[in-house]
Design an enzyme around this catalytic site. Structure first.
Site, mmCIF file in Angstrom:
data_model
loop_
_atom_site.group_PDB
_atom_site.id
_atom_site.type_symbol
_atom_site.label_atom_id
_atom_site.label_comp_id
_atom_site.label_asym_id
_atom_site.label_seq_id
_atom_site.Cartn_x
_atom_site.Cartn_y
_atom_site.Cartn_z
ATOM 1 N N CYS A 147 -13.427 -5.646 -1.225
ATOM 2 C CA CYS A 147 -14.804 -5.396 -0.779
ATOM 3 C C CYS A 147 -15.481 -6.601 -0.135
ATOM 4 C CB CYS A 147 -15.639 -4.892 -1.956
ATOM 5 S SG CYS A 147 -15.124 -3.249 -2.472
ATOM 6 N N LYS B 237 -8.723 -10.508 -9.020
ATOM 7 C CA LYS B 237 -9.494 -10.836 -10.223
ATOM 8 C C LYS B 237 -8.788 -10.197 -11.411
ATOM 9 C CE LYS B 237 -12.834 -7.073 -10.093
ATOM 10 N NZ LYS B 237 -14.233 -6.710 -10.173
HETATM 11 P P1 NAD Z 1 -8.539 2.806 -1.690
HETATM 12 O O1 NAD Z 1 -7.785 2.231 -0.556
HETATM 13 O O2 NAD Z 1 -8.169 2.464 -3.083
HETATM 14 O O3 NAD Z 1 -8.514 4.394 -1.589
HETATM 15 C C1 NAD Z 1 -8.748 5.096 -0.407
HETATM 16 C C2 NAD Z 1 -7.959 6.398 -0.477
HETATM 17 O O4 NAD Z 1 -8.365 7.211 0.630
HETATM 18 C C3 NAD Z 1 -6.449 6.215 -0.345
HETATM 19 O O5 NAD Z 1 -5.811 6.799 -1.449
HETATM 20 C C4 NAD Z 1 -6.095 6.918 0.964
HETATM 21 O O6 NAD Z 1 -4.838 7.537 0.949
HETATM 22 C C5 NAD Z 1 -7.214 7.942 1.056
HETATM 23 N N1 NAD Z 1 -7.440 8.477 2.410
HETATM 24 C C6 NAD Z 1 -7.391 7.823 3.600
HETATM 25 N N2 NAD Z 1 -7.658 8.678 4.599
HETATM 26 C C7 NAD Z 1 -7.884 9.890 4.040
HETATM 27 C C8 NAD Z 1 -8.221 11.165 4.562
HETATM 28 N N3 NAD Z 1 -8.385 11.372 5.853
HETATM 29 N N4 NAD Z 1 -8.398 12.185 3.700
HETATM 30 C C9 NAD Z 1 -8.240 11.999 2.371
HETATM 31 N N5 NAD Z 1 -7.912 10.797 1.819
HETATM 32 C C10 NAD Z 1 -7.743 9.763 2.652
HETATM 33 O O7 NAD Z 1 -10.067 2.448 -1.400
HETATM 34 P P2 NAD Z 1 -11.207 2.091 -2.475
HETATM 35 O O8 NAD Z 1 -10.993 0.719 -2.992
HETATM 36 O O9 NAD Z 1 -11.356 3.227 -3.430
HETATM 37 O O10 NAD Z 1 -12.484 2.036 -1.539
HETATM 38 C C11 NAD Z 1 -13.018 3.200 -0.931
HETATM 39 C C12 NAD Z 1 -14.373 2.847 -0.338
HETATM 40 O O11 NAD Z 1 -15.276 2.470 -1.385
HETATM 41 C C13 NAD Z 1 -14.334 1.640 0.624
HETATM 42 O O12 NAD Z 1 -15.254 1.853 1.666
HETATM 43 C C14 NAD Z 1 -14.777 0.493 -0.249
HETATM 44 O O13 NAD Z 1 -15.394 -0.533 0.499
HETATM 45 C C15 NAD Z 1 -15.783 1.156 -1.157
HETATM 46 N N6 NAD Z 1 -15.946 0.495 -2.456
HETATM 47 C C16 NAD Z 1 -14.844 0.036 -3.116
HETATM 48 C C17 NAD Z 1 -15.012 -0.566 -4.366
HETATM 49 C C18 NAD Z 1 -13.820 -1.109 -5.112
HETATM 50 O O14 NAD Z 1 -14.018 -1.866 -6.079
HETATM 51 N N7 NAD Z 1 -12.597 -0.789 -4.738
HETATM 52 C C19 NAD Z 1 -16.288 -0.691 -4.923
HETATM 53 C C20 NAD Z 1 -17.375 -0.179 -4.226
HETATM 54 C C21 NAD Z 1 -17.193 0.414 -2.993
#
Ligand code: NAD
Length: 436
Positions: A262, A322
């Site tokens: 992030c 982390k």
């Molecule tokens: P991630 O990479 O762990 O998961 C994303 C998932 O989306 C993957 O499993 C991928 O296969 C799937 N995906 C991609 N394209 C797709 C589609 N067209 N249809 C369905 N699924 C699809 O990502 P994340 O860490 O969960 O982060 C997701 C969002 O949340 C990001 O924008 C991130 O910035 C935000 N965010 C993340 C966190 C964190 O701690 N990881 C915290 C707050 C916000």
């Protein structure tokens, strides 16, 4: 109870879907990654997040949580569709919106009833309007009633379930206040403050929050570097600062800097958004520069204390960005290891959860089974990620296992004086050397 579809089943989507199911809603999580969905349907967790497996199992057994790769199945009768796909950086540093675009297209193709689309992905300001345009363009005058609500997520990997269930606040933004209120109802049981604002402001709150937290860490790291040159102790400086109610103690731990999925991409994306609109995001640039520099400083410290790195064996404890996560995205440890290997060092490492992911990124990395194997024959030991299990190691044993005696405590978790007495050359971040 609501019918909820969560699109994207990663760290955010899987936690969101599982927690809503646990609150009694009917949830179906969708991902285009068929392997991930297959694993989830077999009860195998595709990610490491404390407490998540048990909660997923309970809610699947209760019939409230299911997984699919099929959009019509996921959207059938759904009142809410949460978007939780990745928004990584592209080469220019802006958020890569290809996954959000794919989701918007898929919703547009499969929409046949009124729905509220809730965006949880961290997205550039204006994305909510853009998603609405994509859906309208595809369906024209036949578009079923729909609204887009921004609901940025603030959970942290490693404590994601608690963070979701006990948020400091829930932020919702929409041009349609009724839609925002309907999403607010989903969260009411959590008894957290709920802030409803406009769509663009909600999107901006997420970027501003992450940039501020990253700035605090870069600030204390800059103070650490100044402390090193002046002989002050940054841990005490942070303690003294943190007692001031206007400042507070959180995010004032000096170390190897921030990483993860992030902060790096979000600070970059915010700076990019600002720059493309003619602004000069000098503070954001400095926050990123200090963070990158912190990784290089660690390499320089090791290089100087070992009088060169070529042929040196370095043991690294911790690889994930982390503790309590297996996520290695932009992990400081991996960047540092890459630099060490470039300079001819041999690196052996251990991490409780992130070994295979790291090996895939850095094939030359040697994986060891535990911290003591990491110490074996090492000229220096680097603590890169402060997992609890690294906090009280048997350093007498480590001293006998190591070839050299250099320790770089990249997260300031060990007592330098104790290690000095055992014959180590201890270095922390912004702390005076024990022999001084
Ligand atoms: P991630 O990479 O762990 O998961 C994303 C998932 O989306 C993957 O499993 C991928 O296969 C799937 N995906 C991609 N394209 C797709 C589609 N067209 N249809 C369905 N699924 C699809 O990502 P994340 O860490 O969960 O982060 C997701 C969002 O949340 C990001 O924008 C991130 O910035 C935000 N965010 C993340 C966190 C964190 O701690 N990881 C915290 C707050 C916000």
């Amino acid at each position: 109870m609501a019918k909820i579809s969560v699109i994207g089943t990663g760290y955010v989507g899987l936690v969101t879907g599982t927690c809503f199911a646990d609150m009694g809603h009917q949830v179906i999580c969708l991902d285009i990654d068929a392997h991930r969905i297959k694993q989830l349907n077999q009860g195998i967790m595709p990610i490491y997040e404390p407490g998540l497996k048990q909660l997923v199992d309970q809610n699947v057994s209760a019939g409230r949580l299911a997984f699919t790769t099929n959009y019509p199945t996921a959207l059938k009768d759904a009142e809410f569709a949460f978007i939780a796909v990745g928004t990584p950086s592209n080469n220019e540093g802006e958020a890569d919106m290809q996954y959000v675009k794919m989701v918007a297209d898929s919703i547009a193709h499969n929409l046949n009833h009124p729905i509220i689309i809730v965006n949880k992905s961290t997205v550039p300001v204006g994305t909510g309007d853009w998603v609405a345009e994509i859906i309208l363009e595809h369906n024209g005058k036949d578009t079923p009633k729909f609204c887009v609500v921004s609901n940025p997520e603030f959970l942290r990997e490693g404590s994601a379930i608690n963070d979701f269930m006990m948020p400091d606040r829930v932020v919702l933004g929409s041009t349609n206040q009724d839609a925002a209120k309907k999403v607010a109802e989903l969260y009411e049981a959590l008894r957290a403050p709920i802030m409803i604002t406009d769509l663009r402001t909600a999107e901006m709150i997420k970027y501003a929050s992450n940039a501020f937290l990253a700035a605090r860490i870069s600030f204390i790291n800059e103070m650490a570097n100044i402390c090193e040159s002046l002989g002050a102790d940054v841990r005490e400086v942070a303690r003294g600062m943190g007692m001031d109610k206007r400042i507070g103690p959180a995010f004032l731990d000096a170390g190897l800097g921030w990483g993860g999925s992030c902060f790096p991409k979000d600070v970059k994306a915010l700076a990019h958004m600002a720059a493309t609109r003619g602004a000069h995001p000098q503070l954001l640039q400095a926050v990123m520069d200090i963070n990158q520099n912190q990784r290089q400083r660690a390499v320089v410290k090791l290089e100087q204390s070992l009088v060169g790195l070529d042929g040196r064996r370095i043991g690294v404890l911790g690889l994930s960005f982390k503790p309590n996560t297996d996520d290695t995205r932009d992990a400081p440890a991996l960047d540092i290891i890459r630099l060490l290997i470039e300079k001819g060092a041999v690196v052996q490492a251990f991490d409780p959860q992130a070994m295979q992911a790291s090996k895939a990124i850095i094939p030359g990395l040697i994986l060891r089974d535990n911290p003591y194997d990491v110490a074996e024959d090492a000229d220096a030991l680097l603590l890169a990620t402060e997992w609890n299990e690294f906090k009280s190691l048997d350093f007498k044993k480590i001293r006998t296992l190591m070839r050299g005696n250099v320790i770089l405590d990249g997260r300031n978790i060990w007592d330098g004086q104790d290690l000095y007495k055992l014959g180590f050359k201890y270095m922390g971040i912004g702390v005076p050397s024990p022999e001084e």
